[in-house]
Design an enzyme around this catalytic site. Structure first.
Site, PDB file in Angstrom:
ATOM      1  N   LYS A 117      -2.809   5.974  -4.248  1.00 55.29           N
ATOM      2  CA  LYS A 117      -3.954   6.857  -3.961  1.00 55.29           C
ATOM      3  C   LYS A 117      -3.783   8.233  -4.593  1.00 55.29           C
ATOM      4  CE  LYS A 117      -4.077   4.509   0.476  1.00 55.29           C
ATOM      5  NZ  LYS A 117      -2.684   4.417   0.912  1.00 55.29           N
ATOM      6  N   ASP A 128       0.841  -1.199   0.000  1.00 58.25           N
ATOM      7  CA  ASP A 128       0.000   0.000   0.000  1.00 58.25           C
ATOM      8  C   ASP A 128       0.875   1.247   0.000  1.00 58.25           C
ATOM      9  OD1 ASP A 128      -2.850   1.109   0.559  1.00 58.25           O
ATOM     10  OD2 ASP A 128      -1.563   2.157   1.980  1.00 58.25           O
TER      11      ASP A 128
HETATM   12  N1  LIG Z   1      -5.841   5.801   3.535  1.00 52.66           N
HETATM   13  C1  LIG Z   1      -5.342   6.524   4.505  1.00 52.66           C
HETATM   14  O1  LIG Z   1      -5.740   7.682   4.730  1.00 52.66           O
HETATM   15  C2  LIG Z   1      -4.257   5.951   5.388  1.00 52.66           C
HETATM   16  C3  LIG Z   1      -3.932   6.573   6.597  1.00 52.66           C
HETATM   17  C4  LIG Z   1      -2.932   5.998   7.393  1.00 52.66           C
HETATM   18  C5  LIG Z   1      -2.296   4.835   6.973  1.00 52.66           C
HETATM   19  N2  LIG Z   1      -2.616   4.263   5.783  1.00 52.66           N
HETATM   20  C6  LIG Z   1      -1.919   3.031   5.289  1.00 52.66           C
HETATM   21  O2  LIG Z   1      -2.042   2.022   6.274  1.00 52.66           O
HETATM   22  C7  LIG Z   1      -0.745   1.540   6.641  1.00 52.66           C
HETATM   23  C8  LIG Z   1      -0.760   1.033   8.074  1.00 52.66           C
HETATM   24  O3  LIG Z   1      -1.243   2.015   8.974  1.00 52.66           O
HETATM   25  P1  LIG Z   1      -0.300   2.887   9.920  1.00 52.66           P
HETATM   26  O4  LIG Z   1       1.088   2.841   9.418  1.00 52.66           O
HETATM   27  O5  LIG Z   1      -0.970   4.199  10.071  1.00 52.66           O
HETATM   28  O6  LIG Z   1      -0.422   2.191  11.325  1.00 52.66           O
HETATM   29  P2  LIG Z   1      -0.215   0.716  11.967  1.00 52.66           P
HETATM   30  O7  LIG Z   1       0.109  -0.277  10.930  1.00 52.66           O
HETATM   31  O8  LIG Z   1      -1.387   0.526  12.856  1.00 52.66           O
HETATM   32  O9  LIG Z   1       1.029   0.966  12.919  1.00 52.66           O
HETATM   33  C9  LIG Z   1       2.304   1.227  12.444  1.00 52.66           C
HETATM   34  C10 LIG Z   1       3.200   1.514  13.653  1.00 52.66           C
HETATM   35  O10 LIG Z   1       3.174   0.395  14.542  1.00 52.66           O
HETATM   36  C11 LIG Z   1       4.503  -0.056  14.791  1.00 52.66           C
HETATM   37  N3  LIG Z   1       4.426  -1.530  14.868  1.00 52.66           N
HETATM   38  C12 LIG Z   1       4.243  -2.402  13.856  1.00 52.66           C
HETATM   39  N4  LIG Z   1       4.189  -3.667  14.294  1.00 52.66           N
HETATM   40  C13 LIG Z   1       4.372  -3.595  15.632  1.00 52.66           C
HETATM   41  C14 LIG Z   1       4.445  -4.581  16.639  1.00 52.66           C
HETATM   42  N5  LIG Z   1       4.327  -5.880  16.369  1.00 52.66           N
HETATM   43  N6  LIG Z   1       4.632  -4.150  17.928  1.00 52.66           N
HETATM   44  C15 LIG Z   1       4.757  -2.826  18.209  1.00 52.66           C
HETATM   45  N7  LIG Z   1       4.698  -1.862  17.273  1.00 52.66           N
HETATM   46  C16 LIG Z   1       4.507  -2.233  16.002  1.00 52.66           C
HETATM   47  C17 LIG Z   1       5.317   0.436  13.619  1.00 52.66           C
HETATM   48  O11 LIG Z   1       6.646   0.693  13.985  1.00 52.66           O
HETATM   49  P3  LIG Z   1       7.896  -0.086  13.304  1.00 52.66           P
HETATM   50  O12 LIG Z   1       7.919   0.282  11.854  1.00 52.66           O
HETATM   51  O13 LIG Z   1       9.059   0.446  14.061  1.00 52.66           O
HETATM   52  O14 LIG Z   1       7.652  -1.541  13.539  1.00 52.66           O
HETATM   53  C18 LIG Z   1       4.611   1.739  13.248  1.00 52.66           C
HETATM   54  O15 LIG Z   1       5.109   2.809  14.034  1.00 52.66           O
HETATM   55  C19 LIG Z   1       0.140   2.772   6.398  1.00 52.66           C
HETATM   56  O16 LIG Z   1       1.510   2.453   6.373  1.00 52.66           O
HETATM   57  C20 LIG Z   1      -0.420   3.260   5.077  1.00 52.66           C
HETATM   58  O17 LIG Z   1       0.066   2.467   4.011  1.00 52.66           O
HETATM   59  C21 LIG Z   1      -3.601   4.787   4.990  1.00 52.66           C
END
Ligand SMILES: NC(=O)c1ccc[n+]([C@@H]2O[C@H](COP(=O)([O-])OP(=O)(O)OC[C@H]3O[C@@H](n4cnc5c(N)ncnc54)[C@H](OP(=O)(O)O)[C@@H]3O)[C@@H](O)[C@H]2O)c1
Length: 302
Positions: free
Chosen positions: A119, A84
């Site tokens: 996107k 993504d």
């Molecule tokens: N459409 C939209 O508006 C939108 C908005 C936000 C996000 N997104 C997409 O969704 C993806 C995922 O969402 P997100 O990045 O916001 O949040 P997430 O996946 O809920 O959380 C990511 C965070 O959690 C940490 N993490 C991952 N696995 C872990 C574990 N097992 N234990 C502890 N911490 C952990 C990561 O750090 P480390 O990297 O250090 O592990 C990172 O800081 C994004 O990367 C993006 O591609 C889309």
């Protein structure tokens, strides 16, 4: 002799996700034993690839491109095929480079095994800018087509501005009908296999469904055990729209998320009782809700 396939998510799933062996995709991965369930997208172009329920996110602020590329390569070795990105993340170019490297190294047999989402940013959410914006994303990614192209937010902003958060003075209402028609054109031109939206409420999604010739196939929204999206989930299910959950771990440690999910006492109790991590409990919960999800970690251990 190859090991018997086993699914990373066991077969007690009652969701719309169906377990499909990613046969050829896994052949070239270093661990050929992982099966990732996939979902068929309703209004995708003929011959399109189903969406693997789990995808790797690439949003980080600031983005460490080298760490992201290393994480994507490790993920591919584990069996991930769904990635993504978004023009706003600045991750399209490094993602394109590392996917090309994975193909070169033989970790992925062919482009057709990958599922790549990007996107449309709000400043390009104007009818005449949609196709050029997608062409730019494809050029960044060095791909001929996307598997899924989403309207990032249900709001437009002044063309040529790429700030996040968006300056309030630059916000403009979106001409939903004209922008969606341009998204449909993207699919007709073969630049993307399917189209959808992100951060759309039931009302806004319903509006698009009223006039769409190609209905949105996905709505990517924040969803996790602390933000359950019950109403939207029912609405999407009734309208054949797949939810992709973002921030499934509450975006812990980012400047747009909180630690609330990862320090939640109930989730901690469940994780301890089951001998799993809180992250595993969150992803399993999403899977049982019948949604797909994108989760981000650039940390190999996770
Ligand atoms: N459409 C939209 O508006 C939108 C908005 C936000 C996000 N997104 C997409 O969704 C993806 C995922 O969402 P997100 O990045 O916001 O949040 P997430 O996946 O809920 O959380 C990511 C965070 O959690 C940490 N993490 C991952 N696995 C872990 C574990 N097992 N234990 C502890 N911490 C952990 C990561 O750090 P480390 O990297 O250090 O592990 C990172 O800081 C994004 O990367 C993006 O591609 C889309």
């Amino acid at each position: 002799m190859p090991k018997a396939p086993e699914t990373i998510l066991d077969s007690s799933c009652t969701s719309s996700a169906r377990a499909v062996e990613v046969g050829a995709a896994m052949e070239s991965a270093s661990d050929s034993s992982i099966r990732v369930p996939e979902v068929q997208l309703s209004s995708a172009a003929a011959g399109s690839r189903p969406m693997p329920v789990i995808g790797l996110g690439t949003a980080a602020d600031p983005l460490d491109a080298a760490a992201m590329k290393a994480a994507v390569l490790e993920a591919i070795k584990l069996g991930y095929r769904h990635f993504d990105t978004a023009s706003m993340y600045g991750s399209e170019e490094p993602l394109g480079e590392v996917l090309a490297e994975a193909l070169r190294l033989g970790l992925v047999g062919s482009r057709a095994e990958l599922f790549v989402t990007s996107k449309l940013w709000s400043s390009d959410a104007h009818a005449d800018r949609v196709v050029p914006a997608l062409r730019q994303s494809l050029s960044n990614l060095k791909l001929d087509y996307l598997d899924l192209y989403l309207i990032h937010w249900p709001i437009s902003c002044k063309p040529g501005t790429y700030a996040y958060p968006v300056d309030e003075a630059d916000l403009m209402p979106m001409d939903f009908e004209a922008v969606w028609e341009a998204m449909e054109e993207c699919q007709r031109l073969g630049l993307t296999k399917s189209i959808g939206v992100s951060n759309f409420s039931c009302k806004k999604l319903g509006n698009i469904l009223n006039f769409a010739k190609i209905p949105p196939t996905v709505n990517q929204v924040e969803m996790n055990p602390l933000w359950q999206q019950k109403k939207l989930k029912e609405f999407c299910k009734a309208n054949n729209v797949i939810i992709t959950a973002f921030s499934p771990l509450g975006a812990r440690g980012t400047n747009w998320g909180t630690n609330a999910v990862m320090v939640n006492e109930s989730l901690k109790e469940i994780a301890e009782a089951r001998g799993k991590s809180i992250a595993q409990v969150c992803l399993r919960w999403l899977y049982e809700q019948g949604v797909t999800f994108v989760v981000k970690s650039f940390n190999k251990e996770r």
